[in-house]
Enzyme design. Structure first.
Site, mmCIF file in Angstrom:
data_model
loop_
_atom_site.group_PDB
_atom_site.id
_atom_site.type_symbol
_atom_site.label_atom_id
_atom_site.label_comp_id
_atom_site.label_asym_id
_atom_site.label_seq_id
_atom_site.Cartn_x
_atom_site.Cartn_y
_atom_site.Cartn_z
ATOM 1 N N TYR A 189 -10.329 -10.162 -6.480
ATOM 2 C CA TYR A 189 -9.341 -10.396 -7.453
ATOM 3 C C TYR A 189 -10.039 -11.532 -8.214
ATOM 4 O O TYR A 189 -9.587 -11.550 -9.740
ATOM 5 C CB TYR A 189 -8.139 -10.539 -7.162
ATOM 6 C CG TYR A 189 -7.604 -9.183 -6.398
ATOM 7 C CD1 TYR A 189 -7.563 -7.855 -6.846
ATOM 8 C CD2 TYR A 189 -7.254 -9.240 -5.030
ATOM 9 C CE1 TYR A 189 -7.080 -6.823 -6.318
ATOM 10 C CE2 TYR A 189 -6.914 -7.961 -4.447
ATOM 11 C CZ TYR A 189 -6.982 -6.905 -4.896
ATOM 12 O OH TYR A 189 -6.440 -5.613 -4.641
ATOM 13 N N HIS A 235 -3.864 -8.901 3.996
ATOM 14 C CA HIS A 235 -5.010 -8.633 4.255
ATOM 15 C C HIS A 235 -5.430 -9.455 5.570
ATOM 16 O O HIS A 235 -4.943 -10.668 5.723
ATOM 17 C CB HIS A 235 -5.998 -9.234 2.900
ATOM 18 C CG HIS A 235 -6.304 -8.476 1.781
ATOM 19 N ND1 HIS A 235 -6.525 -9.016 0.788
ATOM 20 C CD2 HIS A 235 -6.209 -7.184 1.684
ATOM 21 C CE1 HIS A 235 -6.534 -7.922 -0.368
ATOM 22 N NE2 HIS A 235 -6.281 -6.935 0.492
ATOM 23 N N LYS A 259 -1.479 -2.386 8.269
ATOM 24 C CA LYS A 259 -2.531 -1.892 9.075
ATOM 25 C C LYS A 259 -2.509 -2.472 10.274
ATOM 26 O O LYS A 259 -2.021 -3.652 10.541
ATOM 27 C CB LYS A 259 -3.838 -2.120 8.156
ATOM 28 C CG LYS A 259 -3.992 -1.276 6.941
ATOM 29 C CD LYS A 259 -5.431 -1.578 6.606
ATOM 30 C CE LYS A 259 -5.783 -0.690 5.306
ATOM 31 N NZ LYS A 259 -7.053 -1.104 5.098
ATOM 32 N N ARG A 276 0.701 -1.326 0.039
ATOM 33 C CA ARG A 276 -0.144 0.011 -0.068
ATOM 34 C C ARG A 276 0.972 1.090 0.029
ATOM 35 O O ARG A 276 1.971 1.150 0.398
ATOM 36 C CB ARG A 276 -0.857 0.141 1.362
ATOM 37 C CG ARG A 276 -1.670 -1.190 1.261
ATOM 38 C CD ARG A 276 -2.420 -0.933 2.960
ATOM 39 N NE ARG A 276 -3.529 -2.205 3.118
ATOM 40 C CZ ARG A 276 -3.241 -3.235 3.648
ATOM 41 N NH1 ARG A 276 -1.906 -3.457 3.976
ATOM 42 N NH2 ARG A 276 -3.959 -4.245 3.869
ATOM 43 N N HIS A 311 -2.757 2.490 -5.859
ATOM 44 C CA HIS A 311 -3.650 1.380 -5.250
ATOM 45 C C HIS A 311 -3.902 0.557 -6.630
ATOM 46 O O HIS A 311 -3.991 -0.662 -6.434
ATOM 47 C CB HIS A 311 -4.927 1.617 -4.711
ATOM 48 C CG HIS A 311 -4.990 0.946 -3.623
ATOM 49 N ND1 HIS A 311 -4.449 0.716 -2.420
ATOM 50 C CD2 HIS A 311 -6.243 -0.168 -3.321
ATOM 51 C CE1 HIS A 311 -5.011 -0.241 -1.636
ATOM 52 N NE2 HIS A 311 -6.112 -0.538 -2.070
ATOM 53 N N ARG A 341 -1.388 -2.033 -7.020
ATOM 54 C CA ARG A 341 -1.499 -3.078 -6.130
ATOM 55 C C ARG A 341 -2.582 -3.751 -6.453
ATOM 56 O O ARG A 341 -2.326 -5.340 -6.632
ATOM 57 C CB ARG A 341 -2.005 -2.451 -4.784
ATOM 58 C CG ARG A 341 -2.386 -3.616 -3.814
ATOM 59 C CD ARG A 341 -2.766 -2.996 -2.393
ATOM 60 N NE ARG A 341 -3.326 -3.464 -1.224
ATOM 61 C CZ ARG A 341 -2.670 -4.386 -0.456
ATOM 62 N NH1 ARG A 341 -1.472 -4.558 -0.502
ATOM 63 N NH2 ARG A 341 -3.453 -4.886 0.443
#
Length: 296
Positions: free
Chosen positions: A277, A268, A172, A148, A242, A245
């Site tokens: 995806y 994730h 994150k 990211r 993004h 990504r």
């Protein structure tokens, strides 16, 4: 602010990002302003009031995805208030998120992107050798690792493991993960670091990616770099970090990578975020089938 303790809780205990904290603060400001206009105290807020609040948002033209973000923020807020015994119950416990039509991630054509990177030195879009190498590294890292934007600008020089060809990423929630680097990229990173050391003698930055003045890179700079180069190969409107990504993840899936492995590489929390995806790959296969099969 009546919700300042909750924001401190998000920042210091939950370790939320600055971006998320700002978004929560805005939601809480709007909600408290609505309560003031309606003349309702916090302790008196119930399920019906919350339904009324979100109905008002919908009538004003707010998108479902934005309303869902508001629901999530306020559900967390009242959960905190309940824990602190400031309210008796969470009025959002029965409020369900609105259905949002799934949007396929925007991609760049992989072959065009690979060709851009393979012929990068011939572009000569910047006169400064260091800037050219930095821009190349930015694009290569975003497309080559799927990280990211926020993760990219947090990378430090010491996070790169040249021997094992991998890089430590802080994701994150301050979760760490290692992402592999291909041999060519490791070599280019080494050249970039040498240039940074030689040309930016007054470098005061603590990060790996820096400005031409030697300061830490910032989001707007990365956006500008990505948009400048993607404009050369696509006319689509979305040219953000993004997008690279998304292209990384879809390329892996198209070439047979395991979905769980892609999930780990992307950082994730759950597989549901990665499964989007599979829709891109399915749409691509349909397109190929229609073009190539005589019965299509």
């Amino acid at each position: 602010m009546p919700y300042s303790d909750f924001l401190n809780f998000l920042n210091h205990e939950k370790k939320y990002s600055v971006h998320t904290s700002v978004a929560y603060e805005k939601e809480l400001q709007n909600f408290h302003a609505f309560m003031d206009r309606e003349g309702v105290a916090l302790a008196a807020v119930d399920y019906r009031f919350m339904r009324h609040y979100f109905a008002q948002q919908k009538e004003s033209g707010k998108l479902a995805v934005s309303i869902n973000r508001s629901i999530s923020a306020l559900r967390g807020y009242f959960k905190y208030l309940q824990r602190e015994q400031l309210v008796k119950a969470n009025p959002l416990s029965l409020i369900k998120a609105l259905k949002v039509p799934k949007k396929l991630p925007t991609l760049i054509e992989k072959d065009k992107l690979v060709n851009l990177l393979d012929n990068f030195e011939e572009l000569n879009l910047v006169s400064n050798e260091f800037e050219e190498k930095r821009d190349f590294i930015v694009l290569e890292l975003l497309f080559g690792t799927g990280i990211r934007l926020a993760e990219l600008i947090k990378i430090k020089d010491e996070d790169i493991d040249f021997y094992n060809k991998k890089i430590l990423i802080l994701g994150k929630g301050n979760k760490q993960r290692f992402v592999p680097l291909h041999k060519t990229l490791v070599h280019e990173i080494d050249l970039y670091q040498c240039l940074k050391k030689d040309q930016l003698l007054q470098n005061k930055a603590s990060r790996f990616i820096v400005t031409k003045e030697g300061k830490d890179a910032y989001p707007k700079l990365i956006y500008r770099i990505v948009k400048k180069y993607l404009t050369l190969i696509t006319s689509q409107n979305k040219k953000s970090p993004h997008v690279l990504r998304h292209t990384f993840a879809t390329s892996l899936l198209d070439n047979g990578a395991d979905l769980n492995a892609i999930k780990e590489l992307l950082g994730h929390a759950g597989l549901s975020s990665t499964q989007v995806y599979t829709h891109n790959s399915a749409e691509r296969l349909k397109s190929i089938y229609k073009q190539a099969h005589p019965k299509a």
